[in-house]
Design a protein around this motif. Structure first.
Motif, short mmCIF file in Angstrom:
data_model
loop_
_atom_site.label_atom_id
_atom_site.label_comp_id
_atom_site.label_asym_id
_atom_site.label_seq_id
_atom_site.Cartn_x
_atom_site.Cartn_y
_atom_site.Cartn_z
N ASP A 1 126.30 37.32 15.44
CA ASP A 1 125.43 36.16 15.78
C ASP A 1 123.92 36.47 16.50
OD1 ASP A 1 127.30 34.68 14.73
OD2 ASP A 1 128.51 34.05 16.55
N SER B 1 113.12 29.76 10.14
CA SER B 1 114.13 29.65 11.36
C SER B 1 115.51 29.60 11.01
CB SER B 1 113.47 28.33 12.03
OG SER B 1 114.01 27.07 11.07
N TYR C 1 120.53 36.43 17.22
CA TYR C 1 119.37 35.58 16.89
C TYR C 1 117.92 36.51 16.93
CZ TYR C 1 116.40 31.34 16.73
OH TYR C 1 115.57 30.45 16.45
N ASP D 1 118.41 32.45 11.82
CA ASP D 1 119.54 31.87 12.84
C ASP D 1 120.52 32.87 13.15
OD1 ASP D 1 122.06 29.99 13.25
OD2 ASP D 1 120.13 29.23 14.19
N GLY D 2 121.07 33.12 14.22
CA GLY D 2 122.09 33.81 14.46
C GLY D 2 123.41 33.39 14.02
N SER D 3 123.56 32.19 13.95
CA SER D 3 125.11 31.55 13.68
C SER D 3 125.25 31.57 12.00
CB SER D 3 125.38 30.18 14.24
OG SER D 3 124.90 30.27 15.84
#
Length: 265
Positions: A116, A93, A118, A97-99
């Motif tokens: 970013d 996860s 996801y 993660d996009g960030s």
């Protein structure tokens, strides 16, 4: 007992009501079951193929190449099987993660700015992203199994092949794989049935989302029986019996397509 429960309208707590085959009649019309089953098919095609192929190649390299770090590599590959499913899911996860995810950061090194993005939050990529942790978490066990199987093959066969000028890939597909085919068959059965039944990684990473794009039969059944919004234990039991039939059918298909054969060294 599950067969009996599947004939009831029951939330698992209050008094049950006998409804006969109504749960099965509803199951046939339930488009959520069909959608989940399609996702199961995707997983049982992709996950076993990648898991067995990668495990075979890694085991072949470790068994036939005299790397001084072989013992260390075996431990590293098996380490994923020591981790619990929750730890594996949480690890991936963070990667997806996009960030601050590792995957997006890695792609940026090659000039690919994902903005970013996801991976588990998009219906186009979520189902395929989940294949990676499933394969990653299962490869280690089968590497060890294949190494032990390959270690039982007489070295004289490899020596004869080398004298004949056989290449590594010819040895792999001409000697190694045919002689451990029964072990490969058992591993395929384990991976296919495990993928059909399993839902833990999916539940932790996406819980079937986004928009049901990663839902599978096992997870749908679990959420119906124990989820926050619904407690349809009787209907969930009917889905459980449906899943049982699929598992038996998958095993019979594997036996037909990939029958067990006697192998002599």
């Amino acid at each position: 007992m599950s067969v009996y429960y599947s004939l009831l309208q029951w939330d698992g707590l209050t008094d049950a009501k006998f409804v006969g085959l109504d749960n099965y009649a509803y199951l046939i019309k339930d488009h959520f079951v069909l959608r989940a089953l399609v996702h199961n098919v995707v997983y049982i095609v992709a996950v076993p193929a990648l898991t067995v192929l990668i495990s075979l190649l890694l085991a072949y390299l470790l068994n036939n190449k005299s790397y001084k770090e072989n013992a260390f590599y075996k431990i590293v590959y098996f380490f994923t099987n020591v981790l619990s499913t929750v730890v594996v899911a949480l690890l991936w996860s963070f990667i997806f993660d996009g960030s601050f995810g590792l995957l997006n950061g890695f792609l940026e090194l090659f000039g690919l700015n994902m903005n970013d993005f996801y991976w588990l939050g998009d219906t186009r990529t979520a189902i395929w992203a989940l294949v990676i942790p499933m394969v990653w978490g299962g490869v280690g066990l089968y590497v060890v199994i294949f190494i032990n199987a390959m270690g039982a093959i007489p070295k004289s066969l490899y020596e004869a092949a080398h004298l004949e000028g056989a290449r590594p890939m010819e040895i792999l597909f001409g000697i190694t794989i045919p002689l451990i085919r029964n072990v490969i068959r058992v591993c395929v059965v384990f991976v296919v049935l495990g993928t059909l039944k399993g839902f833990e990684i999916i539940m932790i990473l996406t819980n079937g989302g986004p928009e049901g794009s990663t839902d599978v039969v096992g997870l749908y059944m679990f959420n119906l029986a124990f989820g926050k919004e619904a407690h349809s234990y009787g209907y969930a039991s009917a889905i459980g019996m449906f899943l049982f039939v699929i598992l038996v059918g998958a095993k019979l298909i594997i036996d037909k397509v990939y029958p067990e054969k006697d192998v002599e060294f």
